[in-house]
Design a protein around this motif. Structure first.
Motif, PDB file in Angstrom:
ATOM      1  N   LEU A  34       0.756  -1.207   0.090  1.00  0.00           N
ATOM      2  CA  LEU A  34      -0.072  -0.129   0.148  1.00  0.00           C
ATOM      3  C   LEU A  34       0.971   1.138  -0.113  1.00  0.00           C
ATOM      4  O   LEU A  34       1.862   1.153   0.811  1.00  0.00           O
ATOM      5  CB  LEU A  34      -0.704   0.150   1.321  1.00  0.00           C
ATOM      6  CG  LEU A  34      -2.060  -0.808   1.463  1.00  0.00           C
ATOM      7  CD1 LEU A  34      -2.559  -1.173   2.787  1.00  0.00           C
ATOM      8  CD2 LEU A  34      -3.370  -0.329   0.549  1.00  0.00           C
ATOM      9  N   THR A  41      -4.539   6.727  -2.087  1.00  0.00           N
ATOM     10  CA  THR A  41      -4.134   5.367  -1.553  1.00  0.00           C
ATOM     11  C   THR A  41      -4.149   4.589  -2.597  1.00  0.00           C
ATOM     12  O   THR A  41      -5.303   4.280  -3.265  1.00  0.00           O
ATOM     13  CB  THR A  41      -5.003   5.190  -0.367  1.00  0.00           C
ATOM     14  OG1 THR A  41      -5.085   5.957   0.665  1.00  0.00           O
ATOM     15  CG2 THR A  41      -4.610   3.623   0.298  1.00  0.00           C
ATOM     16  N   ALA A  43      -3.289   0.416  -3.594  1.00  0.00           N
ATOM     17  CA  ALA A  43      -3.067  -0.912  -3.039  1.00  0.00           C
ATOM     18  C   ALA A  43      -2.535  -1.564  -4.466  1.00  0.00           C
ATOM     19  O   ALA A  43      -3.216  -1.535  -5.280  1.00  0.00           O
ATOM     20  CB  ALA A  43      -4.238  -1.545  -2.145  1.00  0.00           C
ATOM     21  N   THR A  73      -9.638   4.332   7.356  1.00  0.00           N
ATOM     22  CA  THR A  73     -10.486   2.885   7.212  1.00  0.00           C
ATOM     23  C   THR A  73     -11.115   2.853   5.934  1.00  0.00           C
ATOM     24  O   THR A  73     -10.758   1.922   5.010  1.00  0.00           O
ATOM     25  CB  THR A  73     -11.065   2.614   8.629  1.00  0.00           C
ATOM     26  OG1 THR A  73     -10.413   2.678   9.485  1.00  0.00           O
ATOM     27  CG2 THR A  73     -11.239   1.000   8.271  1.00  0.00           C
ATOM     28  N   LEU A  76      -8.928   2.796   2.950  1.00  0.00           N
ATOM     29  CA  LEU A  76      -7.938   1.526   2.785  1.00  0.00           C
ATOM     30  C   LEU A  76      -9.071   0.278   2.236  1.00  0.00           C
ATOM     31  O   LEU A  76      -8.623  -0.568   1.565  1.00  0.00           O
ATOM     32  CB  LEU A  76      -7.481   1.216   4.190  1.00  0.00           C
ATOM     33  CG  LEU A  76      -6.356   1.966   4.527  1.00  0.00           C
ATOM     34  CD1 LEU A  76      -5.994   1.965   6.004  1.00  0.00           C
ATOM     35  CD2 LEU A  76      -5.075   1.918   3.585  1.00  0.00           C
ATOM     36  N   GLY A  97       1.981  -1.647   4.841  1.00  0.00           N
ATOM     37  CA  GLY A  97       1.526  -0.314   4.098  1.00  0.00           C
ATOM     38  C   GLY A  97       2.315   0.991   4.653  1.00  0.00           C
ATOM     39  O   GLY A  97       2.986   1.122   5.482  1.00  0.00           O
ATOM     40  N   ALA A 114      -2.427   4.484  11.532  1.00  0.00           N
ATOM     41  CA  ALA A 114      -2.429   3.690  10.592  1.00  0.00           C
ATOM     42  C   ALA A 114      -2.654   2.096  10.906  1.00  0.00           C
ATOM     43  O   ALA A 114      -3.256   1.492   9.797  1.00  0.00           O
ATOM     44  CB  ALA A 114      -1.030   3.920   9.800  1.00  0.00           C
ATOM     45  N   LEU A 118      -5.718   0.165   9.066  1.00  0.00           N
ATOM     46  CA  LEU A 118      -5.431  -1.097   8.155  1.00  0.00           C
ATOM     47  C   LEU A 118      -5.898  -2.300   8.806  1.00  0.00           C
ATOM     48  O   LEU A 118      -6.355  -3.109   7.956  1.00  0.00           O
ATOM     49  CB  LEU A 118      -3.908  -1.120   8.166  1.00  0.00           C
ATOM     50  CG  LEU A 118      -3.326  -2.203   7.022  1.00  0.00           C
ATOM     51  CD1 LEU A 118      -3.921  -2.138   5.847  1.00  0.00           C
ATOM     52  CD2 LEU A 118      -1.848  -2.051   6.759  1.00  0.00           C
ATOM     53  N   THR A 119      -5.500  -2.700  10.080  1.00  0.00           N
ATOM     54  CA  THR A 119      -6.214  -3.897  10.714  1.00  0.00           C
ATOM     55  C   THR A 119      -7.487  -3.964  10.614  1.00  0.00           C
ATOM     56  O   THR A 119      -8.018  -4.755  10.288  1.00  0.00           O
ATOM     57  CB  THR A 119      -5.672  -4.057  11.934  1.00  0.00           C
ATOM     58  OG1 THR A 119      -5.934  -2.947  12.993  1.00  0.00           O
ATOM     59  CG2 THR A 119      -4.114  -4.325  12.114  1.00  0.00           C
ATOM     60  N   VAL A 132       1.458  -7.949   9.096  1.00  0.00           N
ATOM     61  CA  VAL A 132       0.773  -6.665   8.637  1.00  0.00           C
ATOM     62  C   VAL A 132       1.711  -5.672   9.332  1.00  0.00           C
ATOM     63  O   VAL A 132       2.028  -5.824  10.474  1.00  0.00           O
ATOM     64  CB  VAL A 132      -0.237  -6.468   9.188  1.00  0.00           C
ATOM     65  CG1 VAL A 132      -1.107  -5.336   8.897  1.00  0.00           C
ATOM     66  CG2 VAL A 132      -1.389  -7.432   8.809  1.00  0.00           C
ATOM     67  N   ILE A 134       3.574  -1.610   9.471  1.00  0.00           N
ATOM     68  CA  ILE A 134       3.460  -0.117   8.893  1.00  0.00           C
ATOM     69  C   ILE A 134       4.795   0.274   8.657  1.00  0.00           C
ATOM     70  O   ILE A 134       5.625   0.246   9.432  1.00  0.00           O
ATOM     71  CB  ILE A 134       2.728   0.590  10.114  1.00  0.00           C
ATOM     72  CG1 ILE A 134       1.157  -0.113  10.193  1.00  0.00           C
ATOM     73  CG2 ILE A 134       2.551   2.029   9.439  1.00  0.00           C
ATOM     74  CD1 ILE A 134       0.264   0.019   8.918  1.00  0.00           C
TER      75      ILE A 134
END
Length: 384
Positions: A34, A41, A43, A73, A76, A97, A114, A118-119, A132, A134
């Motif tokens: 990301l 944004t 991805a 969120t 994302l 990300g 962030a 993201l989660t 995951v 950052i």
């Protein structure tokens, strides 16, 4: 200083021979990178085995400090949903990300925001990635540098978009940052700075403090100033006839611009600028590039000074000749207005900039690295 976070989501113990996390065959495993910046944004879905891109999704701004968590969120979710088909989501084993506003240590607000966003987005979409992480968008951009041994570990990164910042990367983490202090206190040489300078030279022309420049007309049109009060080419009539036929400024163009028109110009420009967020001035940067290409001396001087500010940021990182330097942002690259003047200054430092369009490719490389390396063991990483 660490710029990675690792979040394990519902770790499964299914570790069959020759299979990855949650029973996903290694050859079929997928990763997501990301790039979440100030305007969009992005991805990218890719193969964990070879990094081959398989899908892409784009959404709104992703700055982790300026975009509220709920909205971040949402963006994302939109970008991830566009990149990862629902049927492929169980195969995603790692997500990295790169977020604007997420530099610093694990407990700083931008990084916490962030990770939270993201989660939350991954859970909402049912993406069960076990790794995951950052990082800042600059670290992600640096990881996009070419290399046969995976993402580079050490070097320099320079970003020149709306803002401007340089960073020293060590062991794939930010070690030192120069610039990037925002429109009020810094970001010298970035798009906002260039746009503000365009308005300033236009106003100085209007009140006779500075030289004449095509930027006065270009900026005025962009800000909605009535055409009748703009400086006009010789031979054209003006709606203002007060006996003063031309402005004789330092530039010597002698553009016809009567006093009454100049005063009206200022009365329109100032409210138009004040009525919008300051960073919106960055949209004027292309006008400076346009005027510079046509030979406007003041526009050219603005770009030269901007490149000087960027070079100063790099110089403050004490670079070693030949050191890896990755550059990104709309002002740089093959068609960037600062590329030429900056390259000349970097050459004097023994540096050559490698340009990348954004950090999405680097985030994919970091995701593949995270999947292959397993849980991060960097001493300053904090598990959430």
């Amino acid at each position: 200083m660490s710029n990675e976070l690792n979040q394990d989501l519902d770790r499964d113990s299914d570790q069959d021979s020759g299979r990855g996390e949650r029973g996903v065959p290694a050859v079929d495993a997928l990763v997501v990178g990301l790039d979440a910046g100030g305007t969009r944004t992005r991805a990218v879905l890719a193969s964990a085995a070879d990094g081959r891109p398989l899908g892409e999704g784009v959404a709104g701004p992703g700055n982790a400090l300026t975009v509220p968590v709920a909205q971040l969120t949402k963006h994302l979710v939109e970008a991830l949903a566009g990149a990862v088909p629902e049927a492929d989501r169980p195969r995603v084993v790692a997500v990295v990300g790169g977020f604007a506003g997420a530099a610093g240590t694990a407990d700083e607000p931008g990084r916490v925001n962030a990770l939270t966003a993201l989660t939350g987005a991954l859970r909402r979409l049912g993406i069960p990635a076990h790794e995951v992480r950052i990082c800042s968008d600059i670290e992600a951009a640096f990881a996009a540098a070419p290399g046969s041994a995976g993402p580079p570990a050490d070097g320099l990164a320079l970003v020149a978009g709306t803002g401007a910042v340089a960073m020293r990367i060590a062991d794939r983490h930010c070690e030192k940052t120069v610039g990037g202090d925002g429109w009020l206190l810094g970001d010298d040489g970035g798009g906002f700075w260039i746009g503000r300078e365009a308005v300033r030279v236009a106003l100085r022309m209007a009140d006779r403090r500075g030289g004449d420049t095509a930027l006065a007309a270009l900026v005025g049109r962009e800000l909605g100033v009535p055409g009748a009060v703009l400086p006009y080419p010789p031979g054209e009539a003006s709606a203002y006839e007060d006996g003063e036929l031309a402005y004789e400024g330092e530039g010597g163009l002698g553009l016809p611009w009567p006093r009454a028109a100049r005063e009206a110009y200022r009365r329109h420009v100032l409210p138009a600028v004040m009525a919008q967020p300051p960073v919106r001035l960055a949209r004027l940067a292309p006008l400076v590039a346009e005027a510079a290409r046509k030979g406007d001396a003041l526009a050219q001087a603005i770009l030269e000074e901007a490149a000087g500010h960027l070079a100063d940021c790099v110089r403050a990182l004490a670079p070693t000749p030949g050191e890896s330097l990755v550059a990104t942002g709309g002002l740089l690259g093959p068609d960037g207005p600062l590329t030429g003047p900056l390259d000349r200054r970097l050459s004097a430092l023994g540096l050559v900039a490698h340009w990348v369009p954004d950090g999405s490719r680097g985030a994919v490389a970091l995701a593949r690295h995270a999947h292959n390396a397993g849980p991060d063991t960097h001493p300053e990483k904090k598990n959430q």
